[in-house]
Design a protein around this motif. Sequence first.
Motif, PDB file in Angstrom:
ATOM      1  N   ILE A 103      32.999  12.422 -79.524  1.00  0.00           N
ATOM      2  CA  ILE A 103      34.080  12.518 -80.508  1.00  0.00           C
ATOM      3  C   ILE A 103      33.565  12.184 -81.904  1.00  0.00           C
ATOM      4  O   ILE A 103      33.986  12.781 -82.904  1.00  0.00           O
ATOM      5  CB  ILE A 103      35.262  11.595 -80.134  1.00  0.00           C
ATOM      6  CG1 ILE A 103      35.725  11.865 -78.700  1.00  0.00           C
ATOM      7  CG2 ILE A 103      36.418  11.796 -81.107  1.00  0.00           C
ATOM      8  CD1 ILE A 103      36.120  13.299 -78.424  1.00  0.00           C
ATOM      9  N   ASN A 104      32.622  11.250 -81.988  1.00  0.00           N
ATOM     10  CA  ASN A 104      32.005  10.954 -83.284  1.00  0.00           C
ATOM     11  C   ASN A 104      31.263  12.166 -83.829  1.00  0.00           C
ATOM     12  O   ASN A 104      31.313  12.461 -85.029  1.00  0.00           O
ATOM     13  CB  ASN A 104      31.054   9.765 -83.159  1.00  0.00           C
ATOM     14  CG  ASN A 104      31.789   8.439 -83.054  1.00  0.00           C
ATOM     15  OD1 ASN A 104      32.943   8.331 -83.450  1.00  0.00           O
ATOM     16  ND2 ASN A 104      31.127   7.436 -82.514  1.00  0.00           N
ATOM     17  N   LEU A 105      30.570  12.878 -82.946  1.00  0.00           N
ATOM     18  CA  LEU A 105      29.880  14.092 -83.391  1.00  0.00           C
ATOM     19  C   LEU A 105      30.881  15.152 -83.840  1.00  0.00           C
ATOM     20  O   LEU A 105      30.648  15.852 -84.833  1.00  0.00           O
ATOM     21  CB  LEU A 105      29.005  14.655 -82.270  1.00  0.00           C
ATOM     22  CG  LEU A 105      27.667  13.969 -82.014  1.00  0.00           C
ATOM     23  CD1 LEU A 105      26.819  14.810 -81.070  1.00  0.00           C
ATOM     24  CD2 LEU A 105      26.903  13.710 -83.298  1.00  0.00           C
ATOM     25  N   ALA A 106      31.982  15.288 -83.115  1.00  0.00           N
ATOM     26  CA  ALA A 106      33.004  16.260 -83.515  1.00  0.00           C
ATOM     27  C   ALA A 106      33.547  15.928 -84.904  1.00  0.00           C
ATOM     28  O   ALA A 106      33.779  16.823 -85.729  1.00  0.00           O
ATOM     29  CB  ALA A 106      34.134  16.290 -82.493  1.00  0.00           C
ATOM     30  N   ASN A 164      37.157  10.903 -96.429  1.00  0.00           N
ATOM     31  CA  ASN A 164      37.776   9.893 -95.563  1.00  0.00           C
ATOM     32  C   ASN A 164      38.729  10.588 -94.601  1.00  0.00           C
ATOM     33  O   ASN A 164      39.812  11.028 -94.997  1.00  0.00           O
ATOM     34  CB  ASN A 164      38.534   8.860 -96.405  1.00  0.00           C
ATOM     35  CG  ASN A 164      37.621   8.104 -97.350  1.00  0.00           C
ATOM     36  OD1 ASN A 164      36.923   7.188 -96.951  1.00  0.00           O
ATOM     37  ND2 ASN A 164      37.614   8.511 -98.611  1.00  0.00           N
ATOM     38  N   LEU A 165      38.307  10.697 -93.361  1.00  0.00           N
ATOM     39  CA  LEU A 165      39.132  11.411 -92.389  1.00  0.00           C
ATOM     40  C   LEU A 165      38.933  10.829 -90.998  1.00  0.00           C
ATOM     41  O   LEU A 165      37.958  10.124 -90.730  1.00  0.00           O
ATOM     42  CB  LEU A 165      38.808  12.906 -92.395  1.00  0.00           C
ATOM     43  CG  LEU A 165      37.417  13.356 -91.945  1.00  0.00           C
ATOM     44  CD1 LEU A 165      37.372  13.617 -90.442  1.00  0.00           C
ATOM     45  CD2 LEU A 165      37.001  14.625 -92.675  1.00  0.00           C
ATOM     46  N   VAL A 166      39.872  11.153 -90.138  1.00  0.00           N
ATOM     47  CA  VAL A 166      39.753  10.815 -88.720  1.00  0.00           C
ATOM     48  C   VAL A 166      39.926  12.096 -87.915  1.00  0.00           C
ATOM     49  O   VAL A 166      40.835  12.887 -88.181  1.00  0.00           O
ATOM     50  CB  VAL A 166      40.799   9.764 -88.298  1.00  0.00           C
ATOM     51  CG1 VAL A 166      40.935   9.710 -86.782  1.00  0.00           C
ATOM     52  CG2 VAL A 166      40.408   8.387 -88.813  1.00  0.00           C
ATOM     53  N   PHE A 167      39.018  12.304 -86.968  1.00  0.00           N
ATOM     54  CA  PHE A 167      39.145  13.401 -86.018  1.00  0.00           C
ATOM     55  C   PHE A 167      39.696  12.815 -84.725  1.00  0.00           C
ATOM     56  O   PHE A 167      39.126  11.864 -84.177  1.00  0.00           O
ATOM     57  CB  PHE A 167      37.787  14.048 -85.754  1.00  0.00           C
ATOM     58  CG  PHE A 167      37.815  15.098 -84.668  1.00  0.00           C
ATOM     59  CD1 PHE A 167      38.149  16.407 -84.962  1.00  0.00           C
ATOM     60  CD2 PHE A 167      37.517  14.768 -83.352  1.00  0.00           C
ATOM     61  CE1 PHE A 167      38.192  17.373 -83.961  1.00  0.00           C
ATOM     62  CE2 PHE A 167      37.548  15.720 -82.346  1.00  0.00           C
ATOM     63  CZ  PHE A 167      37.888  17.029 -82.659  1.00  0.00           C
ATOM     64  N   VAL A 168      40.813  13.351 -84.247  1.00  0.00           N
ATOM     65  CA  VAL A 168      41.440  12.859 -83.017  1.00  0.00           C
ATOM     66  C   VAL A 168      41.364  13.954 -81.959  1.00  0.00           C
ATOM     67  O   VAL A 168      41.785  15.090 -82.195  1.00  0.00           O
ATOM     68  CB  VAL A 168      42.910  12.455 -83.259  1.00  0.00           C
ATOM     69  CG1 VAL A 168      43.580  12.062 -81.945  1.00  0.00           C
ATOM     70  CG2 VAL A 168      42.979  11.300 -84.256  1.00  0.00           C
ATOM     71  N   SER A 169      40.813  13.598 -80.809  1.00  0.00           N
ATOM     72  CA  SER A 169      40.703  14.539 -79.694  1.00  0.00           C
ATOM     73  C   SER A 169      41.646  14.118 -78.576  1.00  0.00           C
ATOM     74  O   SER A 169      41.643  12.958 -78.156  1.00  0.00           O
ATOM     75  CB  SER A 169      39.269  14.565 -79.161  1.00  0.00           C
ATOM     76  OG  SER A 169      39.182  15.365 -77.993  1.00  0.00           O
ATOM     77  N   ARG A 214      30.364  -2.643 -81.974  1.00  0.00           N
ATOM     78  CA  ARG A 214      30.068  -2.379 -80.555  1.00  0.00           C
ATOM     79  C   ARG A 214      29.958  -0.884 -80.264  1.00  0.00           C
ATOM     80  O   ARG A 214      29.992  -0.468 -79.110  1.00  0.00           O
ATOM     81  CB  ARG A 214      31.153  -2.993 -79.671  1.00  0.00           C
ATOM     82  CG  ARG A 214      31.274  -4.505 -79.795  1.00  0.00           C
ATOM     83  CD  ARG A 214      32.487  -5.040 -79.054  1.00  0.00           C
ATOM     84  NE  ARG A 214      32.688  -6.446 -79.357  1.00  0.00           N
ATOM     85  CZ  ARG A 214      33.318  -6.898 -80.440  1.00  0.00           C
ATOM     86  NH1 ARG A 214      33.824  -6.036 -81.307  1.00  0.00           N
ATOM     87  NH2 ARG A 214      33.447  -8.188 -80.654  1.00  0.00           N
ATOM     88  N   LEU A 215      29.865  -0.075 -81.329  1.00  0.00           N
ATOM     89  CA  LEU A 215      29.831   1.387 -81.207  1.00  0.00           C
ATOM     90  C   LEU A 215      31.093   1.919 -80.530  1.00  0.00           C
ATOM     91  O   LEU A 215      31.075   2.975 -79.907  1.00  0.00           O
ATOM     92  CB  LEU A 215      28.585   1.848 -80.429  1.00  0.00           C
ATOM     93  CG  LEU A 215      27.234   1.378 -80.983  1.00  0.00           C
ATOM     94  CD1 LEU A 215      26.100   1.868 -80.098  1.00  0.00           C
ATOM     95  CD2 LEU A 215      27.037   1.855 -82.410  1.00  0.00           C
ATOM     96  N   SER A 216      32.194   1.172 -80.660  1.00  0.00           N
ATOM     97  CA  SER A 216      33.434   1.519 -79.958  1.00  0.00           C
ATOM     98  C   SER A 216      34.577   1.888 -80.893  1.00  0.00           C
ATOM     99  O   SER A 216      35.722   2.020 -80.447  1.00  0.00           O
ATOM    100  CB  SER A 216      33.879   0.337 -79.079  1.00  0.00           C
ATOM    101  OG  SER A 216      32.900   0.037 -78.117  1.00  0.00           O
ATOM    102  N   ALA A 217      34.292   2.054 -82.185  1.00  0.00           N
ATOM    103  CA  ALA A 217      35.360   2.443 -83.112  1.00  0.00           C
ATOM    104  C   ALA A 217      35.955   3.774 -82.677  1.00  0.00           C
ATOM    105  O   ALA A 217      35.245   4.679 -82.249  1.00  0.00           O
ATOM    106  CB  ALA A 217      34.807   2.556 -84.532  1.00  0.00           C
ATOM    107  N   GLY A 218      37.272   3.882 -82.770  1.00  0.00           N
ATOM    108  CA  GLY A 218      37.938   5.136 -82.427  1.00  0.00           C
ATOM    109  C   GLY A 218      38.440   5.229 -81.002  1.00  0.00           C
ATOM    110  O   GLY A 218      38.970   6.270 -80.604  1.00  0.00           O
ATOM    111  N   VAL A 236      41.527  10.386 -74.620  1.00  0.00           N
ATOM    112  CA  VAL A 236      42.042  10.388 -75.992  1.00  0.00           C
ATOM    113  C   VAL A 236      41.123   9.499 -76.823  1.00  0.00           C
ATOM    114  O   VAL A 236      40.890   8.339 -76.477  1.00  0.00           O
ATOM    115  CB  VAL A 236      43.489   9.852 -76.050  1.00  0.00           C
ATOM    116  CG1 VAL A 236      43.976   9.773 -77.491  1.00  0.00           C
ATOM    117  CG2 VAL A 236      44.415  10.731 -75.210  1.00  0.00           C
ATOM    118  N   GLY A 237      40.588  10.046 -77.904  1.00  0.00           N
ATOM    119  CA  GLY A 237      39.676   9.260 -78.736  1.00  0.00           C
ATOM    120  C   GLY A 237      39.659   9.775 -80.156  1.00  0.00           C
ATOM    121  O   GLY A 237      40.218  10.835 -80.465  1.00  0.00           O
ATOM    122  N   ALA A 238      39.002   9.018 -81.035  1.00  0.00           N
ATOM    123  CA  ALA A 238      38.935   9.391 -82.447  1.00  0.00           C
ATOM    124  C   ALA A 238      37.552   9.099 -83.001  1.00  0.00           C
ATOM    125  O   ALA A 238      36.868   8.176 -82.555  1.00  0.00           O
ATOM    126  CB  ALA A 238      39.990   8.630 -83.250  1.00  0.00           C
ATOM    127  N   GLY A 239      37.151   9.903 -83.983  1.00  0.00           N
ATOM    128  CA  GLY A 239      35.939   9.657 -84.756  1.00  0.00           C
ATOM    129  C   GLY A 239      36.343   9.370 -86.187  1.00  0.00           C
ATOM    130  O   GLY A 239      37.180  10.081 -86.756  1.00  0.00           O
TER     131      GLY A 239
END
Length: 403
Positions: free
Chosen positions: A195-198, A213-218, A238-242, A223-226
């Motif tokens: 999701i971070n790559l997306a 400044n944006l959020v990508f939501v899948s 913790r590399l867990s944002a989103g 369900v996750g966000a980048g």
Amino acid sequence: MERIAGNQETIKENNQQLIIDTLVKKGANSRADLAKMLKLSAPSVSKNINDLLKKKILLEIGEGDSIGGRRPILVQFNYNYGYIMGVDLSGQDLKIALANLKSEIIELRTIDISNVKIGKKILDIVAENIVDILSQNNLMLKQLLVIALGFPGILEDSGRVVALPMWLYLWEDLNIKEELKKRFKKVEIIFKNDINLAALGECAYGAGKNYQNLVFVSIDIGVGAGVILNNTLYEGIRLSAGEIGYFAMNVADAQFNHQSVGPLESRIGIPAIIENIKNAVGQGRSSLISELAGGDMKRMNTKILAKAIQHKDPLVIEEMEKIVTTLGVVLSNIIILLDLDLVVLGGKLMDLGYDFMGPLNEIVAKIVPFKVQVRSSALEQSAIIYGAFNIALDYVYKNILKA
């Protein structure tokens, strides 16, 4: 004297990097124009360009326009100096794409891995196809500079898988980087959460191209966000944002076990949607779903959902409206918290054929005290691949003089 030589070498490398960065950003230019733009002496620019031409990092491409006197020779970055691979491991269709250093896709393969459950075997399939793609395009392994992968879990910097969605349990403790390095010793291996790559893909090439400044939501199986802040991916300590699937939606959600599917995901993830509709039909609600599934509710999937939406089935439309309301509130809270310019929505939920954007933007406009737009993904199922290209190229441009 050695210190002076070292300083001169550093200055030379810095100047060459400036030339490369400028040509990548602005396109072909003459030596004279580069000297003016970079405020460097003409002899210095000319000497550094000649060095880069010898290394084949730059190319001369012909003459430019003259404003009097000889026509200048134009130079540009050599986008075929090397090649990159983007790999999307996010679903049952493995995607592998070969591109040049301009993110122009040379070959894209999609491979069904739905029956392959063991992580090491999937990586073997990845490696075999990378080798074959290079061969089919008359390229040598030494021309491959970076392999960038998107993975639906959390990985340590070393490449070890440390957290997984429930359906990927057979990747546990596998070190993706080590496994691929066995086959590609001199190729840089980079990996990120899918999701971070997306999010990076949409920011660099898609719906968020002009936003910082944006959020990508899948919304898909999970369900996750980048999160992109100031044009930079924010991953968290913790590399867990989103991980918004764990968002609590009311006080009762305090009872959720954090090891299970999160409260938000249990409401709007595709498995939850399908289960809700199955339960409603089982309780006697009238719906086309049963007919579309041939009387076997176990066959229900996103294709059947899409057909029901196309026929405006009341039960399915009601479920979509609930999702819009929940998602509208969640997105509004994220926008207010981070002061975003844009939200981009992706995932298989967006492929169902329902109009999410209109109602979502109405809800966001009511809640958020400033104007922010919600858009659907421009890259759709290619967002992860283009995000992989983005991080691969970032590595190449920063390290091209060290090769």
